[in-house]
Scaffold this motif. Structure first.
Motif, short mmCIF file in Angstrom:
data_model
loop_
_atom_site.label_atom_id
_atom_site.label_comp_id
_atom_site.label_asym_id
_atom_site.label_seq_id
_atom_site.Cartn_x
_atom_site.Cartn_y
_atom_site.Cartn_z
N GLN A 97 0.87 -1.19 0.00
CA GLN A 97 0.00 0.00 0.00
C GLN A 97 0.89 1.23 0.00
N LEU A 98 1.26 1.64 -1.19
CA LEU A 98 2.23 2.72 -1.34
C LEU A 98 1.67 4.08 -0.96
N ASP A 99 2.47 4.81 -0.22
CA ASP A 99 2.22 6.22 0.03
C ASP A 99 3.58 6.87 0.22
N GLY A 100 3.61 8.13 0.54
CA GLY A 100 4.87 8.87 0.68
C GLY A 100 5.71 8.43 1.85
N THR A 101 5.18 7.56 2.71
CA THR A 101 5.92 7.17 3.92
C THR A 101 6.42 5.72 3.90
N CYS A 102 6.27 5.02 2.82
CA CYS A 102 6.58 3.57 2.82
C CYS A 102 8.05 3.27 3.08
N PHE A 103 8.95 4.21 2.85
CA PHE A 103 10.37 4.00 3.11
C PHE A 103 10.86 4.70 4.37
N ASP A 104 9.96 5.31 5.12
CA ASP A 104 10.38 6.13 6.27
C ASP A 104 11.24 5.38 7.28
N LEU A 105 10.84 4.18 7.66
CA LEU A 105 11.60 3.42 8.66
C LEU A 105 13.01 3.10 8.14
N ALA A 106 13.07 2.58 6.92
CA ALA A 106 14.37 2.24 6.33
C ALA A 106 15.24 3.48 6.17
#
Length: 178
Positions: free
Chosen positions: A137-146
């Protein structure tokens, strides 16, 4: 940020060498805010005290176009340029139009996180799993943790080494004298 986020590392390396030379020559002049005049750097504004500000925080280093280029060149010399490339790709992804997110997210994931990624960043198994789940479920935050993990890695590990590098120490020594 080194003019183009997707530029090859060699372009940023060339810019870093140019900046090092510019800082060196500018520090010998009395004016502390001089525009460089060359074909490659037309209109580039350089403040000779700028390197001193980079020591204040990792955030200040990354927010400076010149600092970012020199830091990226430093990471290339340490064979860990994938970290800043991933961080910048995530920053770019955040501003991506919704319609282009799936393709860009897949490209970032395959290049930096997935199995056999050519520029794999150093992430723990749990972070990789969470990021993989976020790809559903893509949004602008999908890579935030990484991205946060890689930012912390650079801030705690690479940034202190950058501040101890001969290039940085030479620049700050000259800036303090100038």
């Amino acid at each position: 940020m080194c003019r183009a986020l997707e530029s090859l590392p060699i372009t940023c390396l060339e810019r870093a060498k140019e900046l090092k030379a510019l800082f060196g020559s500018l520090l010998q002049k009395s004016d502390h805010n001089i525009a460089a005049h060359s074909k490659k750097s037309d209109g580039l504004r350089v403040n000779v005290n700028e390197p001193l500000q980079w020591k204040e925080s990792f955030e200040k280093l990354l927010s400076s176009q010149n600092g970012l280029c020199l830091f990226r060149a430093f990471l290339v010399s340490e064979f860990s340029e994938e970290n800043i490339a991933f961080y910048l790709a995530c920053e770019d992804y955040r501003t991506t139009k919704t319609s282009k997110m799936p393709a860009k997210a897949k490209k970032i994931y395959n290049e930096f996180i997935g199995a056999d990624a050519p520029r794999e960043v150093n992430l723990d198994h749990l972070t990789k799993a969470i990021t993989k789940d976020n790809m559903e479920q893509l949004d602008g935050t999908c890579f935030d943790l990484a991205q946060a993990k890689i930012y912390t890695l650079m801030e705690k590990d690479c940034y202190p080494r950058f501040l101890k590098s001969t290039t940085y120490l030479e620049m700050t020594r000259k800036a303090k004298r100038g």
